[in-house]
Design a protein around this motif. Structure first.
Motif, PDB file in Angstrom:
ATOM      1  N   GLY A   1       1.664   4.287  15.943  1.00  0.00           N
ATOM      2  CA  GLY A   1       2.262   4.025  14.648  1.00  0.00           C
ATOM      3  C   GLY A   1       1.282   3.412  13.677  1.00  0.00           C
ATOM      4  N   TRP A   2       1.613   3.564  12.412  1.00  0.00           N
ATOM      5  CA  TRP A   2       0.913   2.892  11.332  1.00  0.00           C
ATOM      6  C   TRP A   2       1.893   1.929  10.655  1.00  0.00           C
ATOM      7  CZ3 TRP A   2      -4.181   2.985  10.465  1.00  0.00           C
ATOM      8  CH2 TRP A   2      -4.931   4.037  10.993  1.00  0.00           C
ATOM      9  N   TYR A   3       1.411   0.733  10.406  1.00  0.00           N
ATOM     10  CA  TYR A   3       2.176  -0.300   9.713  1.00  0.00           C
ATOM     11  C   TYR A   3       1.312  -0.830   8.581  1.00  0.00           C
ATOM     12  CZ  TYR A   3       5.292  -0.259  13.743  1.00  0.00           C
ATOM     13  OH  TYR A   3       6.196   0.123  14.711  1.00  0.00           O
ATOM     14  N   ARG A   4       1.927  -1.526   7.644  1.00  0.00           N
ATOM     15  CA  ARG A   4       1.147  -2.120   6.572  1.00  0.00           C
ATOM     16  C   ARG A   4       1.724  -3.478   6.185  1.00  0.00           C
ATOM     17  NH1 ARG A   4       2.687   2.130   1.662  1.00  0.00           N
ATOM     18  NH2 ARG A   4       4.840   1.415   1.319  1.00  0.00           N
ATOM     19  N   GLN A   5       0.840  -4.298   5.635  1.00  0.00           N
ATOM     20  CA  GLN A   5       1.252  -5.618   5.186  1.00  0.00           C
ATOM     21  C   GLN A   5       0.581  -5.923   3.856  1.00  0.00           C
ATOM     22  OE1 GLN A   5       0.666  -8.799   8.022  1.00  0.00           O
ATOM     23  NE2 GLN A   5       2.196 -10.071   7.005  1.00  0.00           N
ATOM     24  N   ALA A   6       1.403  -6.082   2.837  1.00  0.00           N
ATOM     25  CA  ALA A   6       0.913  -6.445   1.511  1.00  0.00           C
ATOM     26  C   ALA A   6       0.898  -7.968   1.392  1.00  0.00           C
ATOM     27  CB  ALA A   6       1.809  -5.832   0.441  1.00  0.00           C
ATOM     28  N   PRO A   7       0.100  -8.495   0.483  1.00  0.00           N
ATOM     29  CA  PRO A   7       0.034  -9.957   0.321  1.00  0.00           C
ATOM     30  C   PRO A   7       1.410 -10.555   0.044  1.00  0.00           C
ATOM     31  CG  PRO A   7      -1.737  -8.906  -0.882  1.00  0.00           C
ATOM     32  CD  PRO A   7      -0.854  -7.805  -0.395  1.00  0.00           C
ATOM     33  N   GLY A   8       1.760 -11.575   0.805  1.00  0.00           N
ATOM     34  CA  GLY A   8       3.025 -12.260   0.613  1.00  0.00           C
ATOM     35  C   GLY A   8       4.235 -11.545   1.155  1.00  0.00           C
TER      36      GLY A   8
ATOM     37  N   VAL B   1       5.199   2.151   8.532  1.00  0.00           N
ATOM     38  CA  VAL B   1       4.872   3.245   7.621  1.00  0.00           C
ATOM     39  C   VAL B   1       5.254   4.582   8.264  1.00  0.00           C
ATOM     40  CG1 VAL B   1       3.027   4.448   6.394  1.00  0.00           C
ATOM     41  CG2 VAL B   1       3.002   1.939   6.558  1.00  0.00           C
ATOM     42  N   ALA B   2       4.754   4.805   9.486  1.00  0.00           N
ATOM     43  CA  ALA B   2       5.016   6.075  10.163  1.00  0.00           C
ATOM     44  C   ALA B   2       4.746   5.909  11.645  1.00  0.00           C
ATOM     45  CB  ALA B   2       4.142   7.181   9.596  1.00  0.00           C
TER      46      ALA B   2
ATOM     47  N   ASN C   1       8.239   9.969  12.362  1.00  0.00           N
ATOM     48  CA  ASN C   1       9.223   9.180  11.634  1.00  0.00           C
ATOM     49  C   ASN C   1       8.483   8.471  10.507  1.00  0.00           C
ATOM     50  OD1 ASN C   1      11.812   7.785  11.219  1.00  0.00           O
ATOM     51  ND2 ASN C   1      10.696   5.976  11.882  1.00  0.00           N
ATOM     52  N   TYR C   2       9.105   8.427   9.313  1.00  0.00           N
ATOM     53  CA  TYR C   2       8.443   7.833   8.150  1.00  0.00           C
ATOM     54  C   TYR C   2       9.360   6.846   7.437  1.00  0.00           C
ATOM     55  CZ  TYR C   2       5.178  11.729   8.622  1.00  0.00           C
ATOM     56  OH  TYR C   2       4.244  12.632   9.091  1.00  0.00           O
ATOM     57  N   ALA C   3       8.735   5.856   6.829  1.00  0.00           N
ATOM     58  CA  ALA C   3       9.471   5.006   5.911  1.00  0.00           C
ATOM     59  C   ALA C   3       9.869   5.828   4.696  1.00  0.00           C
ATOM     60  CB  ALA C   3       8.599   3.827   5.479  1.00  0.00           C
ATOM     61  N   ASP C   4      11.012   5.516   4.121  1.00  0.00           N
ATOM     62  CA  ASP C   4      11.483   6.273   2.959  1.00  0.00           C
ATOM     63  C   ASP C   4      10.467   6.239   1.821  1.00  0.00           C
ATOM     64  OD1 ASP C   4      15.014   5.418   3.301  1.00  0.00           O
ATOM     65  OD2 ASP C   4      13.805   6.972   4.233  1.00  0.00           O
TER      66      ASP C   4
ATOM     67  N   THR D   1       1.356  11.758   5.899  1.00  0.00           N
ATOM     68  CA  THR D   1       1.525  12.555   7.110  1.00  0.00           C
ATOM     69  C   THR D   1       0.782  11.897   8.256  1.00  0.00           C
ATOM     70  OG1 THR D   1       1.680  14.601   5.814  1.00  0.00           O
ATOM     71  CG2 THR D   1       1.239  14.811   8.172  1.00  0.00           C
ATOM     72  N   ILE D   2       1.506  11.644   9.337  1.00  0.00           N
ATOM     73  CA  ILE D   2       0.882  11.093  10.543  1.00  0.00           C
ATOM     74  C   ILE D   2       0.637  12.237  11.518  1.00  0.00           C
ATOM     75  CG2 ILE D   2       3.107  10.556  11.651  1.00  0.00           C
ATOM     76  CD1 ILE D   2       1.732   8.032  12.822  1.00  0.00           C
TER      77      ILE D   2
END
Length: 112
Positions: free
Chosen positions: A35-42, A48-49, A58-61, A68-69
């Motif tokens: 999987g891929w995840y992400r974290q923005a500041p704060g 993500v997928a 499977n993807y985040a809306d 594309t993963i």
């Protein structure tokens, strides 16, 4: 020893594309969901997928139709193709193997 090494992040303008890669070692890559995840500041880290061992995705809306993963089991690598990037996609992107292992993250910045 399990290692996940991400690459491909950078600074791009809105509307441009990037491809992230995550290469794994020390695990039986082909049997694991990735999987891929992400974290923005704060903000909290978010999914993500994901892609299963049988390549079900499977993807985040928020990224459907733009990201594309995919995976290459021969290379122990999972990819995230990101098109039509938006400023709100700016974050540190992390690769995850199974339920346990995380990469160190790669920064993606979308800004004009």
């Amino acid at each position: 020893q399990v290692q996940l090494v991400e690459s491909g992040g950078g600074l791009v303008q809105p509307g441009e594309s990037l491809r992230l890669s995550c290469t794994a070692s020390g695990i039986i890559f082909s049997i694991l969901a990735m999987g891929w995840y992400r974290q923005a500041p704060g903000k909290q880290r978010e999914l993500v997928a994901t892609i299963s061992s049988s390549r079900v995705t499977n993807y985040a809306d928020s990224v459907k139709g733009r990201f594309t993963i995919s995976r290459d089991n021969a290379k122990n690598t999972v990819y995230l193709q990101m098109n039509t990037l938006k400023p709100e996609d700016t974050a540190v992107y992390y690769c995850k193997a199974g339920q346990t292992w995380w990469g160190q993250g790669t920064q993606v910045t979308v800004s004009s």
